[in-house]
Motif scaffolding. Sequence first.
Motif, PDB file in Angstrom:
ATOM      1  N   PRO A 108       0.840  -1.200   0.000  1.00  0.00           N
ATOM      2  CA  PRO A 108       0.000   0.000   0.000  1.00  0.00           C
ATOM      3  C   PRO A 108       0.880   1.257   0.000  1.00  0.00           C
ATOM      4  N   VAL A 109       0.493   2.232  -0.806  1.00  0.00           N
ATOM      5  CA  VAL A 109       1.177   3.527  -0.850  1.00  0.00           C
ATOM      6  C   VAL A 109       0.116   4.615  -0.923  1.00  0.00           C
ATOM      7  N   GLU A 110       0.562   5.866  -0.820  1.00  0.00           N
ATOM      8  CA  GLU A 110      -0.369   6.966  -1.017  1.00  0.00           C
ATOM      9  C   GLU A 110      -0.968   6.864  -2.417  1.00  0.00           C
ATOM     10  N   GLY A 111      -2.273   6.853  -2.495  1.00  0.00           N
ATOM     11  CA  GLY A 111      -2.931   6.833  -3.787  1.00  0.00           C
ATOM     12  C   GLY A 111      -3.350   5.469  -4.272  1.00  0.00           C
ATOM     13  N   GLY A 112      -2.987   4.401  -3.533  1.00  0.00           N
ATOM     14  CA  GLY A 112      -3.446   3.087  -3.975  1.00  0.00           C
ATOM     15  C   GLY A 112      -2.501   1.964  -3.604  1.00  0.00           C
ATOM     16  N   ILE A 113      -2.357   1.007  -4.500  1.00  0.00           N
ATOM     17  CA  ILE A 113      -1.506  -0.167  -4.312  1.00  0.00           C
ATOM     18  C   ILE A 113      -0.376  -0.102  -5.326  1.00  0.00           C
ATOM     19  N   PRO A 164      -4.707   2.711  -8.565  1.00  0.00           N
ATOM     20  CA  PRO A 164      -5.464   3.586  -7.656  1.00  0.00           C
ATOM     21  C   PRO A 164      -6.615   2.873  -6.968  1.00  0.00           C
ATOM     22  N   GLY A 165      -6.947   3.400  -5.787  1.00  0.00           N
ATOM     23  CA  GLY A 165      -8.080   2.865  -5.038  1.00  0.00           C
ATOM     24  C   GLY A 165      -9.369   3.478  -5.505  1.00  0.00           C
TER      25      GLY A 165
END
Length: 377
Positions: free
Chosen positions: A317-322, A376-377
């Motif tokens: 997981p990172v900022e903005g999604g996977i 992105p999520g």
Amino acid sequence: MRMTTRELNRATLGRQLLLRREALKVGDAVRRVVALQAQQPASPYVALWNRLTDFDPVDLDAAFGDRTLVKATLMRITLHVVHADDHPAMHTAMRPTLRGARLGDRRFTASGLSAADADMLVPHLLEFAGRPRTAAEVEDWLHTRLAVLPKGVWWALRSFAPLLHAPTGAPWSFGSRPSYVTAGTPPTPEGTPDECLRALVQRYLEGFGPASVADVAQFALVQRSRARDAVHAVSGALERLEGPDGTELFDVSGAPRPHEDTPAPPRLLAMWDSILLAYADRSRVIPPDYRKLVARSNGDVLPTLLVDGYVAGVWRPVEGGIEATAFHRLSGEAWDGLAAEARSLVALLTDREPRAYRRYDRWWATLPSAEVRVLPG
């Protein structure tokens, strides 16, 4: 009958609910897959999200709360989530391994206590842990009973005594500071460890078969001779097959073995997902060239991309999604499938811990050059 590598792969994915998500209750799902690795608190949740339709993490919280499912040190001397009905036999089967690994270790022997001394402490510990106790509480209790520092003693007891991890709260029911509670009365079932190992072999083959004697030994981390004796003791009720390299395999009679061309949808497997660790020969799921990239030197097993049934990379997981790192070129269709999985996974993590697994980010600095995309999520 000789099985191909892809047939073994599809058999594993089918037993492990990874060919299609199933509409099962969480307790029934864990019974089906036998055991979920649980060193990292988020992993059982991610594992079931991969396997169940409309998975609601609240259902897993509740199953831990009412002890339908329990978390304990079991196979491979690591933490697993299993159904409460399976725990007594599994613990008894594993007791020689758990006890031997701990009571022969210098961390315990440095205390000056004998194995017999440790065994004498167990009934009193189980009485003390009739309600959840923190590690600090147990060490204080041990200090009142022993004339030695209790740290190594508690390290040994917490692994081989029939103790469960007690839920401690959000976000994943169990935190970094565990509490312990006795598994109940009686703490072990009728039967010797070897008799219970035969039952464990049966359960293992139901969830992970077909498999070899070496696979059984790896799954449980028991001596090869002990695994062989257990398999042969129940082999009259098992099917005998042949692996791609001629290795003798065993399986539950009549168990489903999907055709090797059965489609395998992309998945974002949890850290330490059981299918990555349950075999001596892991090539049925992990291409040999990727094994050291996924299973790190200290035993960490990274969260992986599963494409066409095989490990194709890792994710975090990172900022903005996977962030998905592919070890080889993937098709547009594969990326589309992973993107759909990522949207669903981000929704799960956002409600609990958006940056789950963050403490393991250091491993990404050592990965080879590869295609990296943020889904992105």
